[in-house]
Design an enzyme around this catalytic site. Structure first.
Site, short mmCIF file in Angstrom:
data_model
loop_
_atom_site.label_atom_id
_atom_site.label_comp_id
_atom_site.label_asym_id
_atom_site.label_seq_id
_atom_site.Cartn_x
_atom_site.Cartn_y
_atom_site.Cartn_z
N ASP A 299 11.50 26.88 85.17
CA ASP A 299 11.05 28.11 84.54
C ASP A 299 11.58 28.09 83.10
O ASP A 299 12.38 27.22 82.72
CB ASP A 299 11.47 29.35 85.33
CG ASP A 299 10.55 30.53 85.00
OD1 ASP A 299 9.79 30.44 84.00
OD2 ASP A 299 10.58 31.55 85.72
C1 BGC Z 1 8.34 33.37 83.81
C2 BGC Z 1 7.30 32.49 84.42
C3 BGC Z 1 6.28 32.10 83.40
C4 BGC Z 1 7.00 31.44 82.24
C5 BGC Z 1 6.03 31.00 81.16
C6 BGC Z 1 8.91 32.81 82.53
O1 BGC Z 1 9.71 33.71 81.87
O2 BGC Z 1 9.37 33.61 84.74
O3 BGC Z 1 6.71 33.13 85.51
O4 BGC Z 1 5.31 31.28 83.96
O5 BGC Z 1 7.89 32.36 81.67
O6 BGC Z 1 5.46 32.06 80.54
#
Ligand code: BGC
Length: 742
Positions: free
Chosen positions: A285
């Site tokens: 993530d």
């Molecule tokens: C989120 C994800 C997301 C990623 C990219 C993160 O902060 O937890 O769910 O896909 O950002 O935007």
């Protein structure tokens, strides 16, 4: 003779085509050939994903320099937050100037629609309509693929039992069975006919794992849970997504039992890539590798990179820990090149499968972008799933559906004319917000000769009552009042946990004021999570929970208000009476002192100041019609291991409107070691019935449906007695039976 010649011809053709096929290198061979040409630095570049320039969906930690130059040097393998044909082409151009011309992968959070916004995923889950949910993802995938996107960071399949957690809006709610069906549908929807089709994008099951159980519902918080609960409740939708062919997985921010999920080789190597045989790749993530440092797990990004790679995290989203440290980690003999090779191989395989080596621009085609986005059939599908997502919580005195002959309707509330809020959190700014149909516009279309009066009354988080009197006066002039109340779209989503989940501001006071007019009132609640609204629930005759419905919100709500569509949605998450009941979910265990009812507090497991039951239970939702359940039949009273039981019953539309009912099958094993929940959803069917019509519904129960993970985490069924419950909601069981597994 002729026949013989034909056979010879076919045989020759088969031999030749097989030879041709055999001559074509397989994707694995192509990847190997390419990897032989790659330097270690180029390999590490493939593991590096950076944010594009469009929008950041997390904290940007460092000045990262000129990305296009880095791409040309082969230091970046994937870019997120980049959409649109022109934009993606420009980045891909840079990759085509790198030494090996390895195409970039473009990732984007296409969570509920691309240009056309669909209802938030939790709303769609309320439809319990698996084909419609798949179609929504299919359209989102088709549009995104036409806009240059290769990969969506969806579906989010985290089980969520805590409505304070802002990210409940992204998932399918609290139930592993429903969640697994929806996970499968979404993966299939995004990936369509398979990677490489021009209208398919790669899915990404996230956030692996247990992110939904963040302590206190506070986003990014740690998670502490038994492996048994992990396997029973939190992992099933991930397993379903993997089985459905999800191309990628994203790990999660939370620590699980003391180890950040990103560093968990148990989750990523043992379970996902080992036990489940996952062949795709895992992306971290956003900066979750770097966040091992504040977690207190790694002392710096160098160590964090080591832990993440060893644990099976293939691609680094935005922390730059890999690009900055992996070469040194290899030189220091902390990580092996073989481990890097495995990650690179997984990523390159997907790039080949997507056809990017044949044509790196194949998803960035201006004509296709123009012709595919916002097609009328996409708009129609968005309206269809939006109305399927609306839950009728209450309809006392049949206030709804509205008569078409009213003189006037007052539309009151902060969300009546809103467009932007209808799109909800995690929507994209690809489509023009003016395309969104507000409630007001939807009502204008539907109301015919009925006069519409409008007053806002208050804003979403107002503390002032200044607008109340005008709202009261407007309500007094109308035959019926419709109030659009709820949350702003940025109040439920990532980093949007709320300790207080009541309807914000003075909105519920405004509802009280309007109720004092004595007029029939319909309250529409628009939000990304279950809210607390006891006064409204107890006093307002008609309530619809509409979530955030997307582009077609206004039309969909008007369809339901006027009965052009009979609502049939059911809650995918329990609605608590207050925050003090959280976590609250229907499939809990019994205790040694279970209360007999909501008033039974005599040395029982209960609150002395609040019933145990929720305000609205999982699976609950009304229709303008009513449904009768009868004639339960079980084909057998007992079964041996590999036998099946057929359960049938009659479902009748006993009301006067055609409509759909979601008939739900729950099971409980009465005695087992370890214990089983008091009720578990094991099947459901959404059935359309004309007034007076009866259909016989059948479920099959096999050993798989009776199985669970024992305390050694071994999947299997234990002999014993089972209670079978069929109903209209988890707390509205209409038929009961039982059988035994011998
Ligand atoms: C989120 C994800 C997301 C990623 C990219 C993160 O902060 O937890 O769910 O896909 O950002 O935007």
């Amino acid at each position: 003779m002729l026949r013989f010649k034909l056979l010879v011809f076919i045989a020759a053709f088969l031999v030749i085509s097989n030879i041709t096929l055999a001559q074509q290198p397989s994707i694995a061979q192509k990847v190997d050939a390419l990897m032989k040409k790659m330097t270690l630095a180029e390999k590490i570049g493939q593991l590096n994903q950076v944010n594009g320039d469009w929008e950041a969906t997390g904290p940007v930690t460092a000045d990262v320099g000129n990305k296009l130059e880095q791409i040309k040097r082969g230091e970046i393998g994937s870019v997120l937050n980049i959409v649109g044909v022109n934009h993606t082409r420009a980045f891909q151009d840079a990759a085509m100037h790198s030494r090996l011309k390895i195409p970039l992968l473009f990732g984007q959070d296409v969570i509920h629609g691309y240009s056309i916004t669909f209802p938030i995923p939790l709303g769609e889950a309320a439809s319990w309509d698996i084909p419609a949910i798949e179609r929504s993802a299919r359209i989102a995938g088709t549009e995104a693929a036409a806009g240059g996107v290769h990969w969506t960071f969806a579906p989010m399949v985290d089980i969520a039992r805590d409505p304070r957690w802002g990210r409940v809006m992204e998932g399918a709610g609290e139930d592993p069975y429903l969640g697994s069906q929806i996970a499968r549908a979404r993966v299939k929807g995004f990936q369509g006919n398979g990677l490489g089709s021009l209208d398919a994008i790669m899915a990404c099951a996230k956030h692996y794992a247990a992110y939904g159980a963040a302590v206190g519902g506070r986003d990014y918080n740690s998670v502490d849970m038994s492996l048994h609960t992990l396997w029973e409740v939190y992992l099933p939708p991930f397993k379903a997504a993997e089985e459905a062919g999800a191309a990628t997985f994203m790990n999660s921010f939370n620590s699980l039992n003391g180890t950040p999920a990103t560093a968990s080789s148990y989750l990523q190597r043992d379970v996902l890539k080992g036990k489940w045989g996952f062949k795709g790749f895992v992306v971290s993530d956003w900066n979750s590798i770097g966040e091992m440092v504040p977690h207190g797990y790694a002392k710096d990004n160098y160590q964090a990179a080591e832990f993440a790679l060893k644990a099976g995290n293939d691609m680094d989203m935005e922390s730059r820990s890999y690009i900055n440290n992996l070469a040194k980690l290899v030189a220091d003999k902390k990580v092996s090149v073989a481990m890097i090779d495995d990650a690179v191989r997984r990523i390159l395989t997907k790039k080949f499968e997507m056809g990017l080596f044949d044509d790196p621009y194949r998803y960035s085609n201006a004509d296709r972008e123009k012709s595919v986005l916002n097609r009328p059939e996409h708009v129609a599908a968005a309206r269809d799933i939006a109305r399927k997502s609306i839950v009728l919580l209450k309809n006392q005195g049949q206030v709804l559906p509205l008569s078409k002959n009213l003189n006037s309707i007052a539309l009151i509330g902060p969300l009546v004319k809103s467009k932007g809020e209808m799109k909800g959190f995690w929507s994209l700014d690809v489509g023009d917000v003016s395309q969104v149909v507000s409630l007001y516009e939807g009502m204008q279309q539907a109301a015919g000769n009925t006069k519409l009066l409008y007053v806002k009354g208050c804003d979403i988080t107002d503390t002032s009552h200044a607008g109340f009197n005008e709202a009261y006066k407007t309500a007094m002039q109308a035959d019926v009042v419709i109030m659009a109340m709820g949350e702003r779209s940025d109040m439920t989503g990532e980093a949007k946990s709320r300790a207080n989940i009541h309807i914000p501001g003075v909105q519920e006071e405004l509802i009280q004021k309007i109720m004092s007019t004595g007029k029939p009132v319909v309250v529409l609640l628009m939000a990304g999570r279950p809210m607390v609204f006891n006064w409204t629930a107890d006093h307002v005759p008609a309530i619809l929970y509409t979530w955030w419905l997307g582009n077609q919100a206004g039309n969909a709500i008007a369809d339901v208000l006027y009965g052009n569509y009979n609502p049939g949605a059911k809650l995918p998450m329990t609605f608590p009476r207050t925050e003090g009941q959280i976590p609250i979910y229907y499939n809990h265990y019994s205790t040694g002192r279970p209360p007999q009812n909501d008033n039974d507090v005599n040395y029982t497991s209960a609150y002395i100041d609040l019933p145990n039951s929720p305000k609205f239970a999982f699976g609950y939702g009304l229709s303008y019609s009513t449904f009768g359940y009868s004639n339960l039949k079980l084909s057998k009273k007992s079964i041996h291991n590999n036998e099946k039981i057929t359960v049938s019953f009659d479902l009748k539309n006993t009301g006067k409107y055609a409509g759909e009912e979601v008939a739900q099958l729950y099971l409980r094993q009465l005695v087992s070691q370890p214990v089983r929940p008091v009720k578990e959803l094991k099947g459901f069917e959404k059935v359309m019935l004309q007034p007076g019509e009866t259909k016989t519904i059948t479920f099959t129960i096999d050993k798989e449906k009776l199985s669970f993970y024992n305390d050694q985490l071994v999947w299997g069924a234990q002999p014993g007695e089972f209670k079978l419950m069929i109903g209209s909601a988890s707390d509205d069981i209409r038929l009961e039976g039982g059988f035994e597994l011998l």
